[in-house]
Write a protein that holds these residues in place. Structure first.
Motif, mmCIF file in Angstrom:
data_model
loop_
_atom_site.group_PDB
_atom_site.id
_atom_site.type_symbol
_atom_site.label_atom_id
_atom_site.label_comp_id
_atom_site.label_asym_id
_atom_site.label_seq_id
_atom_site.Cartn_x
_atom_site.Cartn_y
_atom_site.Cartn_z
ATOM 1 N N GLY A 27 -25.861 -77.391 -28.692
ATOM 2 C CA GLY A 27 -24.907 -76.991 -27.659
ATOM 3 C C GLY A 27 -25.412 -75.874 -26.775
ATOM 4 N N VAL A 40 -32.195 -80.038 -22.034
ATOM 5 C CA VAL A 40 -31.973 -81.156 -22.950
ATOM 6 C C VAL A 40 -31.053 -82.171 -22.286
ATOM 7 N N SER A 41 -31.419 -83.422 -22.363
ATOM 8 C CA SER A 41 -30.565 -84.508 -21.871
ATOM 9 C C SER A 41 -30.290 -85.477 -23.018
ATOM 10 N N ILE A 42 -29.067 -85.968 -23.050
ATOM 11 C CA ILE A 42 -28.695 -86.912 -24.106
ATOM 12 C C ILE A 42 -28.134 -88.171 -23.455
ATOM 13 N N ARG A 86 -24.317 -82.595 -29.830
ATOM 14 C CA ARG A 86 -23.831 -81.434 -29.080
ATOM 15 C C ARG A 86 -23.603 -80.228 -29.993
ATOM 16 N N GLU A 105 -35.652 -85.105 -24.346
ATOM 17 C CA GLU A 105 -34.778 -86.248 -24.102
ATOM 18 C C GLU A 105 -34.363 -86.853 -25.448
ATOM 19 N N SER A 129 -34.858 -79.051 -33.113
ATOM 20 C CA SER A 129 -34.558 -78.097 -32.040
ATOM 21 C C SER A 129 -35.156 -76.721 -32.346
ATOM 22 N N ALA A 170 -30.269 -76.452 -18.042
ATOM 23 C CA ALA A 170 -30.272 -77.283 -19.235
ATOM 24 C C ALA A 170 -31.583 -78.037 -19.346
ATOM 25 N N THR A 198 -22.553 -88.428 -30.743
ATOM 26 C CA THR A 198 -22.577 -87.560 -29.562
ATOM 27 C C THR A 198 -22.126 -86.146 -29.920
ATOM 28 N N HIS A 247 -28.379 -75.219 -25.844
ATOM 29 C CA HIS A 247 -29.371 -75.721 -24.891
ATOM 30 C C HIS A 247 -28.722 -76.634 -23.845
ATOM 31 N N LEU A 248 -27.644 -77.330 -24.208
ATOM 32 C CA LEU A 248 -27.001 -78.261 -23.281
ATOM 33 C C LEU A 248 -26.124 -77.538 -22.263
ATOM 34 N N ASP A 249 -25.509 -76.425 -22.671
ATOM 35 C CA ASP A 249 -24.523 -75.767 -21.822
ATOM 36 C C ASP A 249 -25.106 -74.694 -20.923
#
Length: 441
Positions: free
Chosen positions: A314, A324-326, A310, A366, A349, A322, A306, A316-318
């Protein structure tokens, strides 16, 4: 009833005085000889009193024996001696009068004794509490190396099981041999000794640092041993891990240089200009650095999958939108697997941000992973799936990113990698064997 003659009564009184005075003198002299711990003043006054009582008994004896006073000078000499002793005793008494007045009363002595006993008990209780809260066990043993006292459980055994037995009784002949050697050497040489020993407790190896001192009686004869046992298992494990880290550092340094060299060579081969080379190569070095940061945080024990995802995605997630999903369970990767997966995620990425789902606002990525059943060989499977991006076409030639994902990742993980360029988006499925996983530190 006829009265006794007055002379007979007088003689009887003199003999009683003589015997009583001699008894007092002998008793005081014996007391002073036995109580050698008395102070100088007390001993001086005591011996003066012995001499005075003895002279008084001698004078009474002379009076009885020399009733006719045939030797008057002898009685006079005794009286002079008594007078001299009285004078010396008076001077000694007056000079020590203040000290005698300041002598504690029996009640005061009893109160002080109770106070000191309470303070000693309190100090002992604090000492025992401190020992119980530490990893130090204090012990004593007799000449046969039987435990006579121990401050806390020892070698995994409770105190009541340790008392009265030897190390051989507790640990067995083979495991107790190193302890017995060092203790017998300390006892025979009557000198301090130090050493370490390894003990297996409930299937777990533990290390102890031992310091031993000879236990002597009042005459200085060695009658046993006293010592301290310190649990140094954590220190030994840290030392072993440090040695492992040094070996790993040497191996990883060589491996890292080889990876960087291959990365530079492949990047240069596919870069159109020096500026492109610097940009691509710097980005890949940063991706490699992020993976190493996670490994350093865990003392190179491994890295969480995990956290690895991240660290590479990171930004793209923050973001607010967003893309991107994990999703996946908590999995801990060994260092080599973490490094390879980190580089693969960076390449995926980067490709998605330039040409795929992350290049348009409506695109989605995803990332999911799941453990495989033990019947299927264990390990886990990782899936990267893009959607909502521009239509995808099969590339005519494989670039460095594809080589990292398809060839290097599969070879580095002894697993399988399936990279497909479907029209709806890139899909990458990675299968990682169980031996690349480890437990959390």
């Amino acid at each position: 009833m006829p009265s006794l003659p007055i002379d007979l009564i007088d003689d009887a009184a003199r003999w009683v005085t003589i015997v009583a005075s001699l008894a007092i003198a002998i008793g005081l002299a014996r007391l002073l000889r036995l109580r050698r711990d008395l102070g100088g003043r007390a001993r001086l006054l005591g011996w003066l009193l012995v001499a005075l009582v003895s002279m008084f008994a001698l004078l009474s004896l002379l009076v009885v024996l020399d009733d006719s006073r045939s030797l008057p000078w002898l009685q006079s000499a005794v009286r002079i001696g008594i007078a001299a002793l009285n004078a010396v005793g008076a001077v000694a008494l007056l000079s020590n009068f203040r000290a005698l007045i300041n002598l504690p009363t029996p009640g005061h002595v009893a109160n002080e004794q109770r106070r000191l006993t309470l303070e000693l008990a309190t100090a002992l209780q604090r000492y025992e509490m401190a020992l119980r809260g530490s990893n130090v066990a204090i012990f004593t043993q007799d000449g046969c190396l039987r435990y006579t006292s121990v401050s806390k459980p020892l070698f995994g055994y409770p105190v009541e099981q340790v008392l009265g037995v030897t190390d051989t009784d507790l640990l067995g002949e083979a495991r107790a041999q190193p302890l017995n050697l060092i203790k017998r050497e300390s006892f025979t040489a009557s000198a301090a000794r130090k050493g370490e020993t390894e003990v297996e407790e409930n299937g777990i190896k533990r290390w102890y640092d031992i310091h031993i001192e000879p236990l002597r009686d009042l005459s200085g004869t060695t009658v046993g041993l006293t010592g301290a046992v310190v649990d140094v298992t954590e220190r030994k494990e840290n030392e072993q891990h440090l040695r492992l880290l040094m070996r790993e550092l040497t191996h990883r340094s060589k491996n890292l240089l080889a990876v960087i060299q291959a990365m530079a060579r492949q990047t240069a081969r596919h870069a159109g200009s020096i500026d492109d080379f610097v940009e691509f190569f710097s980005a890949r070095l940063q991706a490699l650095s992020r993976s190493h940061d996670l490994l350093v945080q865990e003392s190179w024990h491994g890295a969480s999958l995990t956290d690895m995802v991240r660290s590479q995605l990171g930004h793209h997630l923050d973001s607010e939108s967003a893309q991107v999903s994990i999703r996946g369970p908590n999995i801990f990767l060994k260092p080599e697997a973490a490094q390879n997966i980190g580089l693969a995620l960076h390449e995926l990425s980067t490709n998605a941000a330039k040409y795929g789902a992350l290049s348009v606002p409506g695109g989605r990525v995803e990332i999911s992973w799941a453990r495989r059943m033990a019947e299927a060989g264990g390990g886990f499977e990782l899936s990267w799936r893009e959607s909502g991006g521009p239509p995808v076409k099969e590339p005519k030639a494989r670039g460095f990113g594809s080589l990292v994902i398809e060839r290097n990742l599969a070879r580095g993980l002894d697993g399988t990698v399936e990279l497909s360029f479907a029209a709806t988006g890139v899909v990458c499925n990675v299968s990682v064997p169980e031996h690349h996983l480890t437990s959390e530190r």
